[in-house]
Scaffold this active site. Structure first.
Site, short mmCIF file in Angstrom:
data_model
loop_
_atom_site.label_atom_id
_atom_site.label_comp_id
_atom_site.label_asym_id
_atom_site.label_seq_id
_atom_site.Cartn_x
_atom_site.Cartn_y
_atom_site.Cartn_z
N TYR A 190 -9.58 -0.39 2.75
CA TYR A 190 -9.11 -0.16 4.12
C TYR A 190 -8.73 1.29 4.38
CZ TYR A 190 -8.68 -4.68 6.51
OH TYR A 190 -8.93 -5.84 7.18
N ASP A 236 0.80 -1.22 0.00
CA ASP A 236 0.00 0.00 0.00
C ASP A 236 0.84 1.28 0.00
OD1 ASP A 236 -2.28 -1.48 -0.11
OD2 ASP A 236 -2.83 -1.23 1.98
CU CU Z 1 -7.26 -6.93 8.05
#
Ligand code: CU
Length: 657
Positions: free
Chosen positions: A393, A309
């Protein structure tokens, strides 16, 4: 409180101004970015069509910074990674802002730039327009493509011939049934596209047979779709009637005994520079330099879910604009961040960094039961934070500085877990069935903090401490003896270490040139409670690229080109720049300018309660003084009693009135 002192006579001190020299570490301004971009676009080799991946400040080396502190100058220079649609590879450039000139250029022909937001959007458009993908959706009963979501996951490096030399995305899909609905409740299982991100060419559509159906039950988190909630709890306000106790000027900040500069890069987001307590250096630079999320399912296309990420997407570029009273509570100082778009344009993220103070419970307390006298001090922390969103996320990073000389980092993960589909009641062994027919695969979030250490100045070493219990002997007749042993980790290979609970292994960074009052090197200890055991094979396509997860600490000598634990160029990389490869040089890391890398994170066996939106789960580490000060640096704080505190149900202060 100290009962011997009348707190009412004490007035809050004015916060000291931050040292002016720290302003030289501030991120590039929009004007500086624009100047650098114009220089690059005017370059005959690169031209106006050049694509920008990252633009950030070329930061000083430890030696340059020391020379600067001794009265030298720090030039403002941009460090820029660019690429071209038609030419393979990435150019890395150093641009002098003052001279408006490229002063260094290196071309890496095999490198791929990371994914830009614009490219993630175009991947979705191109995949949804592909006839093979449309046909696969039609076979699943989807006739209207407007609701199909295509998330652009990095493709990794799986040795497919047709993917060589390209920037590859391997996509996963979900179905949106309402504009604001939670599409992660509706995974389209067994359908992946492989696409060249730069050209937009869809290389393949992998339409697996025998896939489970799309689960269609809605699980929403948006209040629009939820029944009216219960009445809210009563307000809880943070009040600082005399204002905050920090001062900030051009990214330089001063609070209590701490000073530091706050940086920001498109790749890492938040960066802290030159962190000092009472004028004494602790850390030269601190940032979260990588995050990899390996998923454990080998089924359908899930073996390729191993996403970086930071290195492939960029925490900085994906940073949120924060909202007062929601993301941040109390008296808040914000900093804007300026990153770059694909064409070099300045993208300003307003309110990207939040700075505020928090009560931190009691800092310390003691009751002398013989005299009945109690002394205590409440703790206060300075909090520097930012939040980014990478796909499903959210990652919220918090740096805390306290009054006892400790630097703490906390990463909170929230947002929506990645989902897959299963036949109801028959989840695969790699997933938790969180709702009937809806699974969430097991995975890990493994971060790597890069900590350029400068404990009491330059010349640092890392010492490992292991504790051993002793066998019964004449000198240990009752079997109670155990002791700790320190070992200096002198070279890179010796300093590639994993946690070991059997010896309560720990590490500290020492300065052998500065001795404490008992003749020991002054030190800061790494408190590492969230070491994760990696679960993917070292020699697999994902394990090779994420080799930094194999150990919990690594130590390297400072090198300005070794900025990231998975390498400078992570997208579709072969792993040759990762820490496990770098440390094979086995360079000296004793009494020099060292970088301490700490891998830590979360092992996530998903719970039903992580869905439809996941309450924050957190992990982190801290750096605590360990023989750095002669005594507890918070031993003699001014006594403060919080006058806004009252007995529950009453409105007047209960003490000292
Ligand atoms: Cu997770």
């Amino acid at each position: 409180m100290n009962e011997a002192v009348k707190p009412a006579t004490l007035k809050p001190a004015a916060a000291p101004p931050p040292p002016k020299h720290l302003q030289a570490l501030a991120p590039l301004t929009p004007d500086e970015i624009n100047i650098a971009v114009a220089v690059v676009k005017a370059d005959p080799e690169l031209g106006p069509g050049v694509l920008f991946e990252n633009i950030d400040l070329r930061e000083p080396s430890p030696a340059e910074y020391r020379a600067y502190l001794d009265g030298g100058k720090l030039p403002r220079e941009a460090r820029i990674n660019v690429n071209h649609l038609d030419v393979p590879g990435v150019w890395q450039l150093i641009v002098s802002v003052a001279d408006k000139a490229i002063i260094r250029r290196t071309h890496f022909p095999a490198a791929r730039a990371g994914f830009m937001v614009e490219q993630m959007i175009s991947v979705e458009v191109n995949v949804k327009n592909d006839p093979r993908f449309i046909e696969a959706c039609r076979k699943r009963g989807i006739s209207d493509m407007t609701g199909v979501i295509v998330d652009s996951w990095s493709g990794g490096n799986f040795g497919h011939e047709d993917e060589e030399g390209r920037l590859i995305s391997h996509t996963f899909s979900w179905l949106r049934v309402h504009e604001f609905g939670n599409y992660y409740a509706h995974p389209i299982e067994g359908l992946n596209a492989v696409i060249d991100v730069k050209t937009g060419e869809v290389l393949r559509v992998d339409d697996y047979t025998d896939h489970p159906p799309i689960p269609m039950t809605r699980y929403d988190y948006d209040p629009e779709f939820l029944p009216p909630p219960d009445a809210p709890l009563k307000p809880l306000d943070v009040v600082q009637p005399d204002g905050v106790s920090f001062t900030i000027k051009d990214h330089a900040i001063s609070w209590d005994k701490w000073t530091l500069a706050i940086g920001f890069t498109p790749r890492e987001g938040l960066v802290l520079h030159d962190i000092r307590f009472d004028g004494r250096s602790v850390v030269r630079r601190a940032a979260i330099a990588e995050l990899v999320v390996p998923y454990g399912s080998p089924l359908y296309g899930h073996a390729r879910q191993n996403i970086f990420d930071v290195g492939e997407y960029g925490f900085g570029k994906l940073t949120n604009s924060l909202k007062l009273g929601c993301d941040c509570l109390g008296q808040i100082q914000y900093l804007d961040a300026h990153v770059n778009g694909l064409k070099g344009e300045v993208v300003t993220i307003e309110k990207a960094v939040c700075i505020h103070e928090e009560d931190a419970g009691i800092l310390w307390k003691h009751w002398d039961f013989r005299t009945g006298r109690t002394v205590l001090h409440r703790g206060r922390k300075l909090v520097i934070s930012s939040i980014c969103t990478v796909g499903n996320y959210e990652y919220a990073q918090y740096w805390y500085l306290d009054q006892a000389g400790e630097i703490e980092f906390e990463m909170k993960a929230t947002g929506i877990v990645n989902t897959n589909a299963c036949h109801p009641g028959q989840p695969d062994k790699y997933s938790t069935e969180i709702q009937p027919g809806l699974g969430a695969p097991i995975h890990q979030h493994i971060f790597c903090a890069r900590l350029d250490m400068a404990v009491d100045g330059g010349g640092n070493s890392v010492v490992e401490t292991n504790s051993y219990m002793e066998p019964f002997s004449d000198s240990n007749p009752y079997g109670n003896a155990f002791h700790a042993v320190d070992t200096v980790l002198k070279t890179e290979l010796a300093a590639a270490r994993r946690a070991d609970l059997s010896t309560h292994r720990s590490w500290k960074v020492v300065n052998p040139n500065k001795l404490s009052q008992v003749g020991k090197p002054v030190a800061y200890k790494l408190h590492a409670p969230n070491c994760v055991t990696p679960m993917i094979q070292d020699d697999g396509p994902s394990g090779i690229r994420s080799n930094f997860i194999r150990n919990h600490i690594w130590v390297t000598p400072f090198n300005e080109n070794e900025r990231y634990p998975a390498g400078e160029f992570v997208a579709n990389s072969d792993g040759r720049d990762g820490l496990a490869e770098l440390v094979k040089q086995d360079r000296n890391v004793e009494n020099t300018d060292i970088v301490l890398w700490h891998s830590f994170g979360l092992h996530h066996v998903v719970r039903a309660e992580d869905f439809p939106v996941q309450p924050c789960i957190s992990c982190g580490f801290s750096l605590a003084p360990a023989g750095f000060f002669e005594v507890n640096p918070s031993n003699n704080l001014p006594p403060v009693i919080n006058r806004a505190s009252v007995l529950a149900g009453e409105n007047k202060a209960s003490c000292c009135s």
